[in-house]
Design a protein around this motif. Structure first.
Motif, PDB file in Angstrom:
ATOM      1  N   GLU A   3       0.828  -1.210   0.000  1.00  0.00           N
ATOM      2  CA  GLU A   3       0.000   0.000   0.000  1.00  0.00           C
ATOM      3  C   GLU A   3       0.857   1.253   0.000  1.00  0.00           C
ATOM      4  OE1 GLU A   3      -2.893   0.010   3.066  1.00  0.00           O
ATOM      5  OE2 GLU A   3      -4.149  -1.504   2.101  1.00  0.00           O
ATOM      6  N   ALA A   4       1.977   1.210   0.704  1.00  0.00           N
ATOM      7  CA  ALA A   4       2.885   2.354   0.710  1.00  0.00           C
ATOM      8  C   ALA A   4       3.439   2.601  -0.694  1.00  0.00           C
ATOM      9  CB  ALA A   4       4.022   2.115   1.698  1.00  0.00           C
ATOM     10  N   MET A   5       3.749   1.526  -1.415  1.00  0.00           N
ATOM     11  CA  MET A   5       4.249   1.664  -2.788  1.00  0.00           C
ATOM     12  C   MET A   5       3.145   2.176  -3.715  1.00  0.00           C
ATOM     13  SD  MET A   5       6.509  -1.856  -3.003  1.00  0.00           S
ATOM     14  CE  MET A   5       7.127  -1.532  -4.654  1.00  0.00           C
ATOM     15  N   MET A   6       1.901   1.737  -3.467  1.00  0.00           N
ATOM     16  CA  MET A   6       0.771   2.182  -4.281  1.00  0.00           C
ATOM     17  C   MET A   6       0.506   3.669  -4.112  1.00  0.00           C
ATOM     18  SD  MET A   6      -1.702  -1.087  -3.578  1.00  0.00           S
ATOM     19  CE  MET A   6      -3.207  -0.324  -4.197  1.00  0.00           C
ATOM     20  N   PHE A   7       0.882   4.218  -2.964  1.00  0.00           N
ATOM     21  CA  PHE A   7       0.642   5.640  -2.712  1.00  0.00           C
ATOM     22  C   PHE A   7       1.397   6.529  -3.697  1.00  0.00           C
ATOM     23  CE2 PHE A   7      -1.940   5.413   1.012  1.00  0.00           C
ATOM     24  CZ  PHE A   7      -2.411   6.704   1.196  1.00  0.00           C
ATOM     25  N   LYS A   8       2.509   6.049  -4.218  1.00  0.00           N
ATOM     26  CA  LYS A   8       3.248   6.857  -5.198  1.00  0.00           C
ATOM     27  C   LYS A   8       2.390   7.107  -6.428  1.00  0.00           C
ATOM     28  CE  LYS A   8       7.449   7.002  -8.010  1.00  0.00           C
ATOM     29  NZ  LYS A   8       8.683   6.274  -8.428  1.00  0.00           N
ATOM     30  N   GLY A   9       1.761   6.063  -6.951  1.00  0.00           N
ATOM     31  CA  GLY A   9       0.877   6.232  -8.097  1.00  0.00           C
ATOM     32  C   GLY A   9      -0.359   7.032  -7.747  1.00  0.00           C
ATOM     33  N   ALA A  10      -0.895   6.814  -6.536  1.00  0.00           N
ATOM     34  CA  ALA A  10      -2.076   7.562  -6.113  1.00  0.00           C
ATOM     35  C   ALA A  10      -1.766   9.054  -6.034  1.00  0.00           C
ATOM     36  CB  ALA A  10      -2.563   7.041  -4.767  1.00  0.00           C
ATOM     37  N   ARG A  11      -0.603   9.390  -5.564  1.00  0.00           N
ATOM     38  CA  ARG A  11      -0.219  10.808  -5.483  1.00  0.00           C
ATOM     39  C   ARG A  11      -0.070  11.411  -6.879  1.00  0.00           C
ATOM     40  NH1 ARG A  11       3.377   8.779  -0.949  1.00  0.00           N
ATOM     41  NH2 ARG A  11       2.273   9.404   0.962  1.00  0.00           N
ATOM     42  N   THR A  12       0.466  10.642  -7.819  1.00  0.00           N
ATOM     43  CA  THR A  12       0.538  11.126  -9.200  1.00  0.00           C
ATOM     44  C   THR A  12      -0.854  11.442  -9.723  1.00  0.00           C
ATOM     45  OG1 THR A  12       2.570   9.891  -9.701  1.00  0.00           O
ATOM     46  CG2 THR A  12       1.178  10.505 -11.575  1.00  0.00           C
ATOM     47  N   ILE A  13      -1.794  10.553  -9.466  1.00  0.00           N
ATOM     48  CA  ILE A  13      -3.173  10.755  -9.923  1.00  0.00           C
ATOM     49  C   ILE A  13      -3.772  12.002  -9.293  1.00  0.00           C
ATOM     50  CG2 ILE A  13      -5.511   9.798  -9.719  1.00  0.00           C
ATOM     51  CD1 ILE A  13      -4.151   7.023 -10.213  1.00  0.00           C
ATOM     52  N   LEU A  14      -3.610  12.178  -7.973  1.00  0.00           N
ATOM     53  CA  LEU A  14      -4.232  13.319  -7.283  1.00  0.00           C
ATOM     54  C   LEU A  14      -3.525  14.636  -7.578  1.00  0.00           C
ATOM     55  CD1 LEU A  14      -6.734  13.092  -5.377  1.00  0.00           C
ATOM     56  CD2 LEU A  14      -5.598  10.909  -5.735  1.00  0.00           C
ATOM     57  N   ASP A  15      -2.188  14.622  -7.671  1.00  0.00           N
ATOM     58  CA  ASP A  15      -1.435  15.864  -7.819  1.00  0.00           C
ATOM     59  C   ASP A  15      -1.233  16.279  -9.274  1.00  0.00           C
ATOM     60  OD1 ASP A  15      -1.200  15.951  -5.072  1.00  0.00           O
ATOM     61  OD2 ASP A  15       0.789  15.021  -5.041  1.00  0.00           O
ATOM     62  N   VAL A  16      -1.005  15.310 -10.161  1.00  0.00           N
ATOM     63  CA  VAL A  16      -0.690  15.620 -11.559  1.00  0.00           C
ATOM     64  C   VAL A  16      -1.929  15.502 -12.442  1.00  0.00           C
ATOM     65  CG1 VAL A  16       0.699  14.985 -13.581  1.00  0.00           C
ATOM     66  CG2 VAL A  16       1.705  14.869 -11.275  1.00  0.00           C
TER      67      VAL A  16
END
Length: 322
Positions: A3-16
């Motif tokens: 889940e911690a690794m998945m947060f990187k992609g989730a942050r890309t989705i929310l921020d970018v």
């Protein structure tokens, strides 16, 4: 740890991709099979101070089926709509109406946990934006398209007056995009596509995925007239026939893959973005600029396309010709 690794992609989705802001309403629409991904996205949105609603619906039975009315109504009132769902709701009135209300919509059909960590999500979407917009603009300005491939595709279509769509994973109000595929597409005028499609890469629907042998589709006056090949061709043909709707056989879209990080793996939103591929969408096209509503939308993906627009070569395999 995952889940911690998945947060990187989730942050890309929310921020970018959707640039969520504090206090905005974020509606995450998911189903029982994709709920884990929905929870990760919800946590990332809450981290950014958004007002988050997680809507969990019964999985749709097929691609293109409308979500429940209560979900569709909620989508119209959100600033941001994220759609990690099992079967595509991209080509639905619910998405079209939510965009018309100014929502920023991101489609995440058949997403996997791995896709939030590796693959197309690692691309620089801002860098790919001008390339994608160039191809889409070429479609908007064009009239006649000729698509060929080494595998045997030879298809012509009229796109006069149809908009080119640039889906580069970054959305403004009133827009939707898929992720992580980066693609430019256009919907031909109904009744104008003629020739042959040879899919030799993937049909990432109906359990077909990566192709064992080519699927050959003959087209006349905008509709599929014959599907031949092996076992996988039979699956596609039987499904289209089962809908008892001529529009299921409509030639709905020409799309070009433009994401160098996407990989051919049998999952729609990775496969369609692979550089050096094109796909022909069949069925409904109402969110792409067309007029046809069908009970399904499937994409037939091929390797090494050549695309000429009004006689000018624009796509040559993996190359975009400026």
């Amino acid at each position: 740890m995952k889940e911690a690794m998945m947060f990187k992609g989730a942050r890309t989705i929310l921020d970018v991709c959707v640039s969520v802001k504090e206090g905005e309403n974020v509606f995450i629409v998911t189903d029982m099979f994709q709920e884990g991904i929905g929870q990760v996205l919800a946590a990332a949105a809450m981290e950014r101070g958004a007002e988050v609603t997680l809507g969990i619906m019964t999985p749709r039975e097929k691609a293109g089926q409308e979500p429940p009315k209560i979900i569709a109504e909620g989508m119209k009132h959100a600033d941001v709509v994220l759609l990690p769902v099992s079967y595509s709701v991209t080509h639905t009135y619910a998405v079209k109406e939510a965009a018309a209300k100014g929502g920023r919509i991101l489609v995440m059909t058949d997403f996997t946990e791995e896709m939030l960590i590796h693959g197309g999500i690692e691309a620089d979407f801002r860098e790919l934006k001008p390339i994608c917009k160039f191809v889409a603009h070429s479609f908007t300005c064009g009239k006649r398209v000729h698509l060929t491939s080494p595998g045997g595709t030879d298809l012509t279509m009229d796109i006069t007056g149809r908009r080119g769509n640039a889906l580069y994973c970054i959305v403004e109000p009133g827009e939707f995009s898929t992720v992580p595929t980066v693609e430019a597409n256009v919907s031909p005028i109904e009744g104008t596509a003629n020739g042959r499609i040879v899919a030799d890469a993937s049909i990432p629907y109906l359990g077909i995925g990566l192709l064992d042998e080519p699927v050959i589709v003959d087209v006349k006056d905008g509709f599929i007239t014959k599907i031949s090949g092996g076992r996988q061709a039979d699956i596609l043909r039987r499904d289209l026939e089962s809908h008892n709707d001529k529009n299921s056989f409509n030639i709905a879209e020409l799309g070009i893959g433009l994401n160098p990080k996407c990989r051919m793996c049998g999952i729609m939103l990775e496969d369609e973005g692979v550089v050096g591929t094109a796909h022909i969408g069949i069925g409904t096209n109402i969110t792409l600029g067309g007029d046809t509503k069908a009970p399904c939308h499937y994409d037939l993906i091929m390797w090494d396309p050549r695309v000429e627009i009004d006689g000018t070569l624009v796509i040559d395999g993996p190359r975009v010709i400026f």
